[in-house]
Scaffold this motif. Structure first.
Motif, PDB file in Angstrom:
ATOM      1  N   ASP A 182     -63.023 -41.379 -12.665  1.00  0.00           N
ATOM      2  CA  ASP A 182     -63.113 -41.421 -11.205  1.00  0.00           C
ATOM      3  C   ASP A 182     -61.963 -40.667 -10.547  1.00  0.00           C
ATOM      4  N   SER A 183     -60.745 -40.839 -11.059  1.00  0.00           N
ATOM      5  CA  SER A 183     -59.607 -40.131 -10.476  1.00  0.00           C
ATOM      6  C   SER A 183     -58.441 -40.098 -11.458  1.00  0.00           C
ATOM      7  N   VAL A 184     -57.619 -39.077 -11.302  1.00  0.00           N
ATOM      8  CA  VAL A 184     -56.357 -38.949 -12.037  1.00  0.00           C
ATOM      9  C   VAL A 184     -55.292 -38.618 -11.001  1.00  0.00           C
ATOM     10  N   THR A 185     -54.235 -39.433 -10.953  1.00  0.00           N
ATOM     11  CA  THR A 185     -53.155 -39.195 -10.004  1.00  0.00           C
ATOM     12  C   THR A 185     -51.814 -39.258 -10.729  1.00  0.00           C
ATOM     13  N   THR A 194     -58.245 -44.016 -25.484  1.00  0.00           N
ATOM     14  CA  THR A 194     -58.155 -42.564 -25.367  1.00  0.00           C
ATOM     15  C   THR A 194     -57.573 -42.159 -24.015  1.00  0.00           C
ATOM     16  N   VAL A 195     -58.036 -42.780 -22.954  1.00  0.00           N
ATOM     17  CA  VAL A 195     -57.558 -42.461 -21.603  1.00  0.00           C
ATOM     18  C   VAL A 195     -56.102 -42.903 -21.436  1.00  0.00           C
ATOM     19  N   THR A 196     -55.733 -44.034 -22.014  1.00  0.00           N
ATOM     20  CA  THR A 196     -54.347 -44.499 -21.950  1.00  0.00           C
ATOM     21  C   THR A 196     -53.409 -43.523 -22.654  1.00  0.00           C
ATOM     22  N   SER A 244     -65.268 -51.093 -14.815  1.00  0.00           N
ATOM     23  CA  SER A 244     -64.296 -50.193 -14.196  1.00  0.00           C
ATOM     24  C   SER A 244     -62.908 -50.616 -14.637  1.00  0.00           C
ATOM     25  N   PHE A 245     -62.032 -49.638 -14.858  1.00  0.00           N
ATOM     26  CA  PHE A 245     -60.686 -49.973 -15.288  1.00  0.00           C
ATOM     27  C   PHE A 245     -59.711 -48.882 -14.846  1.00  0.00           C
ATOM     28  N   ALA A 261     -61.263 -45.090 -14.221  1.00  0.00           N
ATOM     29  CA  ALA A 261     -62.469 -44.679 -14.927  1.00  0.00           C
ATOM     30  C   ALA A 261     -63.466 -45.829 -14.931  1.00  0.00           C
ATOM     31  N   HIS A 262     -64.665 -45.523 -15.371  1.00  0.00           N
ATOM     32  CA  HIS A 262     -65.682 -46.560 -15.488  1.00  0.00           C
ATOM     33  C   HIS A 262     -66.541 -46.277 -16.723  1.00  0.00           C
TER      34      HIS A 262
END
Length: 111
Positions: free
Chosen positions: A64-67, A24-26, A98-99, A85-86
């Motif tokens: 954790d972060s989006v850049t 989903t995040v990918t 964590s990935f 993310a984790h």
């Protein structure tokens, strides 16, 4: 018997949950990169779009972060959106995971 089945079940559930969240995040990172690659958009637009897509599916506490940055993709101007993310462990024990995933897109030019 239950002492063997319960940890096995939780382990399988953890792997399935990890794969779901990672995919989903990918997909959100790839969509955010494509969004930012449109002419007259900045990388920050892709970062915002990625956060919106993730927010609809994954809890904010897991991200954790989006850049988003402009980058070079095989000699072409591009955009890269990275998400860290984790995933906490299921149950009371086990490792958290964590990935980091990234999405890339070639930037549109006005030429």
């Amino acid at each position: 018997m239950a002492m063997l089945v319960v940890p096995l079940f939780l382990g399988i559930l953890q792997v399935g949950l990890f794969l779901y969240i990672r995919n989903t995040v990918t997909a959100a990172a790839s969509e955010g990169a494509a969004y930012a690659a449109v002419l007259n958009r900045a990388p920050a637009d892709g970062e915002t779009r990625t956060r919106e897509l993730i927010r609809g599916v994954v809890r904010d506490q897991l991200i954790d972060s989006v850049t988003a940055v402009e980058t070079d993709l095989d000699g072409q101007p591009g955009v890269e959106v990275s998400v860290r993310a984790h995933l906490p462990p299921l149950g009371l024990w086990g490792p958290g995971i964590s990935f980091t995933v990234a999405g890339h897109a070639v930037k549109e030019t006005g030429e």
